[in-house]
Design a protein around this motif. Structure first.
Motif, PDB file in Angstrom:
ATOM      1  N   LEU A   2       0.855  -1.195   0.000  1.00 39.64           N
ATOM      2  CA  LEU A   2       0.000   0.000   0.000  1.00 39.64           C
ATOM      3  C   LEU A   2       0.889   1.243   0.000  1.00 39.64           C
ATOM      4  O   LEU A   2       0.821   2.066   0.890  1.00 39.64           O
ATOM      5  N   TYR A   4       1.064   3.484  -2.530  1.00 43.43           N
ATOM      6  CA  TYR A   4       0.468   4.587  -3.290  1.00 43.43           C
ATOM      7  C   TYR A   4      -0.301   5.544  -2.384  1.00 43.43           C
ATOM      8  O   TYR A   4      -1.070   5.116  -1.529  1.00 43.43           O
ATOM      9  N   LYS A  18     -11.499  11.863 -14.948  1.00 44.67           N
ATOM     10  CA  LYS A  18     -12.326  10.924 -14.163  1.00 44.67           C
ATOM     11  C   LYS A  18     -13.456  11.644 -13.422  1.00 44.67           C
ATOM     12  O   LYS A  18     -14.614  11.225 -13.461  1.00 44.67           O
ATOM     13  N   HIS A  19     -13.113  12.749 -12.756  1.00 42.81           N
ATOM     14  CA  HIS A  19     -14.119  13.400 -11.900  1.00 42.81           C
ATOM     15  C   HIS A  19     -15.142  14.187 -12.709  1.00 42.81           C
ATOM     16  O   HIS A  19     -16.295  14.300 -12.286  1.00 42.81           O
ATOM     17  N   THR A  41     -15.085   1.974  -4.529  1.00 41.12           N
ATOM     18  CA  THR A  41     -14.285   0.845  -4.024  1.00 41.12           C
ATOM     19  C   THR A  41     -12.893   1.270  -3.548  1.00 41.12           C
ATOM     20  O   THR A  41     -12.273   0.565  -2.772  1.00 41.12           O
ATOM     21  N   HIS A  42     -12.386   2.396  -4.059  1.00 46.09           N
ATOM     22  CA  HIS A  42     -11.050   2.879  -3.688  1.00 46.09           C
ATOM     23  C   HIS A  42     -11.166   4.379  -3.458  1.00 46.09           C
ATOM     24  O   HIS A  42     -10.926   5.184  -4.368  1.00 46.09           O
ATOM     25  N   ALA A  43     -11.530   4.753  -2.239  1.00 44.70           N
ATOM     26  CA  ALA A  43     -11.994   6.127  -1.998  1.00 44.70           C
ATOM     27  C   ALA A  43     -10.868   7.149  -1.891  1.00 44.70           C
ATOM     28  O   ALA A  43     -11.051   8.316  -2.227  1.00 44.70           O
ATOM     29  N   GLY A  44      -9.696   6.738  -1.385  1.00 39.93           N
ATOM     30  CA  GLY A  44      -8.648   7.731  -1.113  1.00 39.93           C
ATOM     31  C   GLY A  44      -9.036   8.608   0.074  1.00 39.93           C
ATOM     32  O   GLY A  44      -9.867   8.240   0.897  1.00 39.93           O
ATOM     33  N   GLY A 102     -11.796  14.768  -3.850  1.00 42.96           N
ATOM     34  CA  GLY A 102     -11.662  13.407  -4.372  1.00 42.96           C
ATOM     35  C   GLY A 102     -13.036  12.807  -4.667  1.00 42.96           C
ATOM     36  O   GLY A 102     -14.073  13.429  -4.417  1.00 42.96           O
ATOM     37  N   SER A 103     -13.021  11.575  -5.148  1.00 41.24           N
ATOM     38  CA  SER A 103     -14.287  10.963  -5.576  1.00 41.24           C
ATOM     39  C   SER A 103     -15.343  10.910  -4.465  1.00 41.24           C
ATOM     40  O   SER A 103     -16.531  11.142  -4.746  1.00 41.24           O
ATOM     41  N   GLU A 121     -11.740   2.071   1.745  1.00 42.59           N
ATOM     42  CA  GLU A 121     -10.351   2.534   1.650  1.00 42.59           C
ATOM     43  C   GLU A 121      -9.524   1.644   2.567  1.00 42.59           C
ATOM     44  O   GLU A 121      -9.816   1.523   3.754  1.00 42.59           O
ATOM     45  N   LEU A 122      -8.462   1.032   1.993  1.00 44.12           N
ATOM     46  CA  LEU A 122      -7.689   0.043   2.750  1.00 44.12           C
ATOM     47  C   LEU A 122      -6.500   0.647   3.488  1.00 44.12           C
ATOM     48  O   LEU A 122      -6.064   0.112   4.505  1.00 44.12           O
ATOM     49  N   HIS A 123      -5.956   1.737   2.992  1.00 40.24           N
ATOM     50  CA  HIS A 123      -4.758   2.318   3.614  1.00 40.24           C
ATOM     51  C   HIS A 123      -5.162   2.979   4.942  1.00 40.24           C
ATOM     52  O   HIS A 123      -6.037   3.856   4.955  1.00 40.24           O
ATOM     53  N   ASP A 147     -11.002  -4.090   1.954  1.00 40.15           N
ATOM     54  CA  ASP A 147     -10.721  -4.257   0.524  1.00 40.15           C
ATOM     55  C   ASP A 147     -11.967  -3.912  -0.305  1.00 40.15           C
ATOM     56  O   ASP A 147     -13.053  -4.461  -0.076  1.00 40.15           O
ATOM     57  N   GLY A 148     -11.796  -3.024  -1.280  1.00 40.49           N
ATOM     58  CA  GLY A 148     -12.948  -2.497  -2.014  1.00 40.49           C
ATOM     59  C   GLY A 148     -13.584  -3.482  -2.973  1.00 40.49           C
ATOM     60  O   GLY A 148     -14.817  -3.513  -3.097  1.00 40.49           O
ATOM     61  N   ASP A 168     -11.696   2.531  -8.896  1.00 40.31           N
ATOM     62  CA  ASP A 168     -10.578   3.432  -9.230  1.00 40.31           C
ATOM     63  C   ASP A 168      -9.331   3.034  -8.437  1.00 40.31           C
ATOM     64  O   ASP A 168      -8.871   3.771  -7.562  1.00 40.31           O
TER      65      ASP A 168
HETATM   66  N1  SAM Z   1     -10.985   7.319  -6.043  1.00 37.64           N
HETATM   67  C1  SAM Z   1     -10.080   8.331  -5.473  1.00 37.64           C
HETATM   68  C2  SAM Z   1     -10.420   9.664  -6.080  1.00 37.64           C
HETATM   69  O1  SAM Z   1     -10.826   9.707  -7.263  1.00 37.64           O
HETATM   70  O2  SAM Z   1     -10.325  10.672  -5.384  1.00 37.64           O
HETATM   71  C3  SAM Z   1      -8.643   7.993  -5.698  1.00 37.64           C
HETATM   72  C4  SAM Z   1      -8.272   6.606  -5.332  1.00 37.64           C
HETATM   73  S1  SAM Z   1      -6.570   6.212  -5.472  1.00 37.64           S
HETATM   74  C5  SAM Z   1      -6.340   6.100  -7.188  1.00 37.64           C
HETATM   75  C6  SAM Z   1      -6.590   4.529  -4.967  1.00 37.64           C
HETATM   76  C7  SAM Z   1      -6.835   4.330  -3.497  1.00 37.64           C
HETATM   77  O3  SAM Z   1      -7.099   2.953  -3.266  1.00 37.64           O
HETATM   78  C8  SAM Z   1      -5.662   4.685  -2.589  1.00 37.64           C
HETATM   79  O4  SAM Z   1      -6.102   5.609  -1.625  1.00 37.64           O
HETATM   80  C9  SAM Z   1      -5.274   3.365  -1.939  1.00 37.64           C
HETATM   81  O5  SAM Z   1      -4.848   3.515  -0.592  1.00 37.64           O
HETATM   82  C10 SAM Z   1      -6.563   2.608  -1.995  1.00 37.64           C
HETATM   83  N2  SAM Z   1      -6.442   1.130  -1.998  1.00 37.64           N
HETATM   84  C11 SAM Z   1      -5.407   0.359  -2.401  1.00 37.64           C
HETATM   85  N3  SAM Z   1      -5.753  -0.944  -2.351  1.00 37.64           N
HETATM   86  C12 SAM Z   1      -7.026  -0.992  -1.920  1.00 37.64           C
HETATM   87  C13 SAM Z   1      -7.956  -2.042  -1.714  1.00 37.64           C
HETATM   88  N4  SAM Z   1      -7.620  -3.319  -1.933  1.00 37.64           N
HETATM   89  N5  SAM Z   1      -9.205  -1.729  -1.307  1.00 37.64           N
HETATM   90  C14 SAM Z   1      -9.558  -0.432  -1.092  1.00 37.64           C
HETATM   91  N6  SAM Z   1      -8.722   0.610  -1.262  1.00 37.64           N
HETATM   92  C15 SAM Z   1      -7.476   0.336  -1.691  1.00 37.64           C
END
Ligand code: SAM
Length: 283
Positions: A2, A4, A18-19, A41-44, A102-103, A121-123, A147-148, A168
């Protein structure tokens, strides 16, 4: 793994692509009264102060949202890009561009009382920021430190009449391309009418092609594909473009987004291009 953190890239050209797509999609869906479950699924972090040291380090927003911000008074008010920049302006603390949403924020600001939003969000640190500073839980917003893609599968079927998903990932692991394709195929089977938006990077290695091949093999149909490029694919590393797949886009959204992204691409980069198509399997 993790490593990123989206703060290093917040507001870059790919985020704008994207947005803007997400904004127009959500506006189109909320034009009808029936309730929607939104799943990110990947909120940030949800919100990115541009002065943060991570965001300043690469300064990618200068070639992304800042270009659009500087031109905002020249953008037609009723166009998708005009509406998006107006919403962006309304989310600033003052007259200057100081944060990039963000999203979760783009989804959250469109939420009506009948809708639901689930954010994965996993981080740990990103999730903490999301919880403490960007998106506190409310009656219709749920945050999950999990996990998303697995979480999405577990949430199906949802209890609302409609479902809209944003996928995302950071694509830190090569396997994520396959995992996204498998998850989209699963959603297409379990929730046939779900609207799903998938973001993917355009890199010289062309890894997204494997994802598209898997989707084709799985027979996932009704996919609209949009690719925005800001430079020619170079031999060296580095993202040269941004891709979106939208399954089941609402009526005429493809035409509206095609026009919006064709307008957006040259505003983001001299020589910037956009192409879109109903994807039928050609990679
Ligand atoms: N969707 C966000 C936006 O548009 O503002 C950006 C997301 S960023 C590209 C990807 C995110 O996914 C990171 O914050 C990362 O920590 C998170 N991530 C990584 N692996 C993950 C997982 N398995 N499940 C959920 N989140 C995860």
């Amino acid at each position: 793994m993790l490593a990123y953190q989206h703060a290093y890239h917040a507001g870059n050209f790919a985020d704008v692509h994207k947005h803007l797509g997400l904004f127009a999609l959500v506006r189109s869906l909320t034009g009808k009264a029936s309730a929607i479950s939104f799943i990110d699924t990947h909120a940030g972090r949800g919100l990115y102060p541009l002065a943060a040291k991570e965001t300043q380090k690469l300064g990618e927003y200068r070639e992304g949202v800042e270009r659009i911000w500087r031109e905002r008074r020249k953008i037609p008010v009723g166009s998708p890009l005009g509406e998006w920049t107006a919403s962006l302006a309304a989310q600033q603390s003052g007259a200057e561009l100081d944060c990039y949403p963000g999203s979760p924020t783009w989804l959250g600001e469109a939420l009506r009382p009948q809708d639901r939003l689930t954010l994965f969000e996993l981080h740990p640190a990103e999730h903490r920021f999301l919880a403490d500073q960007a998106m506190p839980s409310t009656n219709n917003v749920t945050r999950r430190h999990a996990d998303g893609l697995k979480g999405l599968r577990q949430l199906l079927p949802v209890s609302t009449p409609r479902l809209c998903v944003l996928i995302d990932p950071s694509y830190e692991r090569k396997a994520e391309y396959d995992e996204v394709a498998e998850t989209l195929a699963f959603v297409a089977r379990k929730a046939r009418h779900a609207v799903v938006m998938v973001w993917y990077p355009l890199l010289p290695a062309g890894r997204h092609r494997g994802m598209l091949e898997r989707l084709q093999t799985a027979g996932v149909d009704k996919l609209w594909r949009s690719e925005l490029s800001v430079r020619a694919p170079a031999a060296e590393r580095g993202m040269f473009g941004s891709g979106l797949l939208v399954r089941n886009p609402p009526w005429q959204l493809d035409q509206r987004l095609e026009a919006a992204f064709t307008d957006l691409a040259p505003r983001l980069a001299e020589g910037g291009t956009h192409r879109s198509e109903w994807w039928t399997g050609e990679i």
